[in-house]
Design a protein around this motif. Structure first.
Motif, short mmCIF file in Angstrom:
data_model
loop_
_atom_site.label_atom_id
_atom_site.label_comp_id
_atom_site.label_asym_id
_atom_site.label_seq_id
_atom_site.Cartn_x
_atom_site.Cartn_y
_atom_site.Cartn_z
N SER A 114 -76.85 -42.59 61.95
CA SER A 114 -78.20 -42.04 62.16
C SER A 114 -79.26 -43.13 62.11
O SER A 114 -79.47 -43.75 61.05
N GLN B 5 -88.40 -37.14 62.26
CA GLN B 5 -86.93 -37.13 62.33
C GLN B 5 -86.44 -35.69 62.24
O GLN B 5 -87.24 -34.76 62.15
N GLY B 6 -85.11 -35.51 62.27
CA GLY B 6 -84.56 -34.16 62.37
C GLY B 6 -84.98 -33.23 61.25
O GLY B 6 -85.30 -32.07 61.47
N ARG B 7 -85.00 -33.76 60.03
CA ARG B 7 -85.27 -32.87 58.90
C ARG B 7 -86.71 -32.36 58.90
O ARG B 7 -86.99 -31.32 58.31
N GLU C 246 -86.51 -29.38 60.92
CA GLU C 246 -85.89 -28.30 60.13
C GLU C 246 -86.92 -27.69 59.17
O GLU C 246 -87.01 -26.46 59.04
N PHE D 145 -75.59 -29.02 57.83
CA PHE D 145 -75.68 -30.39 57.34
C PHE D 145 -76.48 -30.38 56.03
O PHE D 145 -77.17 -29.42 55.73
N THR E 96 -79.23 -31.86 54.91
CA THR E 96 -80.69 -31.68 54.94
C THR E 96 -81.04 -30.27 55.43
O THR E 96 -82.05 -29.70 55.03
N THR E 97 -80.18 -29.73 56.30
CA THR E 97 -80.43 -28.38 56.83
C THR E 97 -80.30 -27.37 55.68
O THR E 97 -81.18 -26.53 55.47
N THR F 254 -74.14 -26.18 64.82
CA THR F 254 -74.31 -27.63 64.75
C THR F 254 -73.29 -28.30 65.67
O THR F 254 -72.08 -28.11 65.51
N ASN G 14 -70.98 -31.96 62.06
CA ASN G 14 -70.94 -33.19 61.27
C ASN G 14 -70.21 -32.99 59.95
O ASN G 14 -69.21 -33.65 59.68
N ASP H 239 -78.33 -27.10 66.36
CA ASP H 239 -78.64 -28.36 65.68
C ASP H 239 -77.93 -29.39 66.57
O ASP H 239 -76.72 -29.59 66.49
N CYS I 245 -77.99 -32.67 67.27
CA CYS I 245 -78.00 -34.13 67.05
C CYS I 245 -76.99 -34.87 67.92
O CYS I 245 -77.26 -35.94 68.43
N ARG I 246 -75.79 -34.30 68.09
CA ARG I 246 -74.72 -35.01 68.81
C ARG I 246 -74.27 -34.20 70.03
O ARG I 246 -73.08 -34.03 70.28
N SER J 84 -82.18 -34.55 65.89
CA SER J 84 -82.50 -35.86 65.32
C SER J 84 -82.24 -36.90 66.40
O SER J 84 -81.10 -37.13 66.78
N LYS K 148 -82.22 -39.85 66.13
CA LYS K 148 -81.55 -41.00 65.52
C LYS K 148 -80.06 -41.01 65.82
O LYS K 148 -79.36 -41.92 65.43
N LYS K 149 -79.59 -39.96 66.48
CA LYS K 149 -78.17 -39.91 66.86
C LYS K 149 -78.08 -40.09 68.39
O LYS K 149 -78.21 -41.18 68.90
C1 LIG Z 1 -76.02 -32.37 61.93
C2 LIG Z 1 -77.29 -32.97 61.41
N1 LIG Z 1 -78.39 -32.22 61.32
C3 LIG Z 1 -79.55 -32.73 60.89
C4 LIG Z 1 -79.66 -34.04 60.49
C5 LIG Z 1 -80.98 -34.55 59.97
O1 LIG Z 1 -81.57 -35.49 60.81
P1 LIG Z 1 -82.50 -36.67 60.26
O2 LIG Z 1 -81.64 -37.60 59.47
O3 LIG Z 1 -83.10 -37.30 61.47
O4 LIG Z 1 -83.54 -36.05 59.37
C6 LIG Z 1 -78.54 -34.86 60.54
C7 LIG Z 1 -78.62 -36.26 60.11
O5 LIG Z 1 -77.66 -36.92 59.83
C8 LIG Z 1 -77.31 -34.32 61.03
O6 LIG Z 1 -76.20 -35.05 61.14
#
Ligand SMILES: Cc1ncc(COP(=O)(O)O)c(C=O)c1O
Length: 448
Positions: free
Chosen positions: A51, A98-100, A103, A123, A125-126, A181, A185, A214, A216-217, A254, A256-257
């Protein structure tokens, strides 16, 4: 040719720094055996996370120079918005840092005490953001996913029957959204099939509940669908990703992925009323809706990254190279979550270290030993991270995108196999101090 090479060449390099075992023992003691608390300069190969650790391309760096840093109405935002709308088909695109952050805004608007939010697997943070809103986060993976050794094409799927049961028992009014998701993850980086996304959507729609990805990937998930789901071999990753998003009423993301960015996130929705509430909250903490906590240049990097990530050559290399690490350790007896996921390999530490009970954190102990032995940083995904909710004790080796070459990965393989040879000597850990939320980031441990 059978050999799949990195589909890029290197233009700018960053030195890696070797340290000695004695130095690493000192760093570990100073960090309370928590690898999050070790300075990056003291890490040789950093597999803590995929990330924000991506290497950006020449095109992304070039686009960053174009970044429009206007507070309001930035051109960079509209470029990014166009790319996201074309990919997702979603109407409102809200940038976040960022992702959180996406959220937090989503759950603040939609959730309250008494609500229940299902996901294939939340995840960390979720889950934390849902619980912070007063609602309850529930994981509904398919039952087969509980066995780390079972090889299924789409082990990240949600149990549709469990979702229906949950809605019946909790009541529709208590479930403001369903999440999926992609890839899963915390469930081992395993993909979700299009068939499962469609089935979850059908159930959610029957009850009038919105479905959020969600995402991210999303690109790695799309590649797995192309490779494994009957009927999609002839589709481009982009077409498959568009189909995945076509079932969604919204998404958190996010950047960042799978946007190859180092920072950034998105909250998207088709719901006009929600978008207004979300934008109001955005302004309170993230910033004006055309930058949302990001610089214009970050928005440019995301826009370019979202297109680059769908290149079939890249995705083929990405999934094959992750599998390479997995196969090379698993074939020598190290138990991993099977089959290898998209962005990471997960070692089943409970199986590898049966002499360390769950309450002595076998995966954290393994992370500590891998760092001590070879300077490699990984992360525990088990009882430290999820407490009593942990299904497994996993050590995740997450692979930053376009960062490490095959020789780096060969070094990681060798180190893991050496650690495995002396695994009987690895000792468990006890927690000395911990914060009330997301304890894995800052808890301190002592070796037993
Ligand atoms: C599946 C998933 N959701 C949400 C997040 C949160 O994203 P961020 O780290 O940008 O806040 C991540 C981060 O690793 C994640 O892997």
């Amino acid at each position: 040719m059978k050999t799949i090479i990195e589909p890029f060449r290197i233009k700018s390099v960053e030195p890696l720094r070797h340290t000695t075992v004695e130095e690493r023992e000192r760093f570990l003691a100073e960090a309370g055996y928590n690898l999050f608390l070790i300075k990056a300069r003291n890490i040789l190969i950093d597999l803590l996370t995929d990330s924000g650790t991506n290497a950006m391309s020449t095109e992304q760096w070039a686009a960053m120079m174009r970044g429009d840093e206007s507070y309001a109405g930035s051109e960079s935002f509209f470029r990014m918005e166009r790319v996201v709308q074309e990919l997702t088909g979603l109407k409102h695109v809200i940038p976040t840092h960022q992702g959180r952050a996406a959220e937090r805004i989503l759950f603040t608007v939609l959730c309250r005490k008494g609500h229940v939010i299902p996901n294939n697997t939340h995840f960390d943070t979720t889950r934390a953001n849902i619980e912070f809103s007063g609602a309850r986060a529930v994981d509904l993976p398919i039952p087969e996913a509980a066995d780390t050794q079972v090889r299924l094409d789409f082990k990240g799927n949600m149990s549709v029957a469990a979702l229906e049961r949950l809605i019946e028992t909790e009541g529709v009014k208590n479930i403001p959204l369903v999440m999926l998701t992609v890839t899963n993850n915390s469930g081992g980086g395993q993909p979700v099939s299009l068939e499962n996304i469609a089935a979850v959507k059908r159930v959610a729609a029957r009850y009038g509940i919105p479905l959020y990805l969600d995402a991210c990937r999303f690109a790695e998930n799309a590649w797995f669908i192309r490779e494994r789901e009957p009927g999609y071999a002839g589709f481009t990753p982009k077409q498959i990703a568009q189909k995945m998003f076509s079932f969604a009423d919204g998404c958190t993301f996010s950047a960042k992925k799978d946007a190859f960015a180092n920072i950034g996130g998105l909250l998207c929705t088709n719901d006009d009323r929600l978008a207004v509430l979300e934008t109001n909250l955005l302004i309170l903490t993230e910033g004006f809706p055309t930058y949302g906590g990001l610089a214009g240049r970050d928005l440019e990097a995301i826009a370019v990254g979202l297109e680059e990530v769908l290149d079939p050559d890249y995705l083929r290399y990405r999934i094959v190279s992750t599998g390479y690490l997995g196969r090379h350790i698993a074939d020598h007896g190290v138990p991993i979550v099977e089959p290898p996921g998209g962005h990471a390999i997960y070692i089943d530490a409970e199986r590898m270290l049966p002499h360390i009970p769950k309450d002595r954190f076998p995966a954290q102990a393994l992370a500590v030993e891998l760092y001590r032995h070879a300077g490699i940083r990984s992360v525990e995904i088990g009882s430290v991270m999820f407490g009593a909710n942990a299904q497994h004790e996993l050590l995740r080796l997450a692979i930053p995108r376009r960062v490490y070459t095959q020789s780096h990965i060969d070094y990681v393989v060798e180190a893991i196999l050496e650690v495995s040879e002396h695994r009987d000597r690895i000792r468990g850990l006890a927690i000395e101090s911990e914060p009330p939320l997301l304890r894995h980031f800052s808890a301190r441990f002592r070796q037993l």
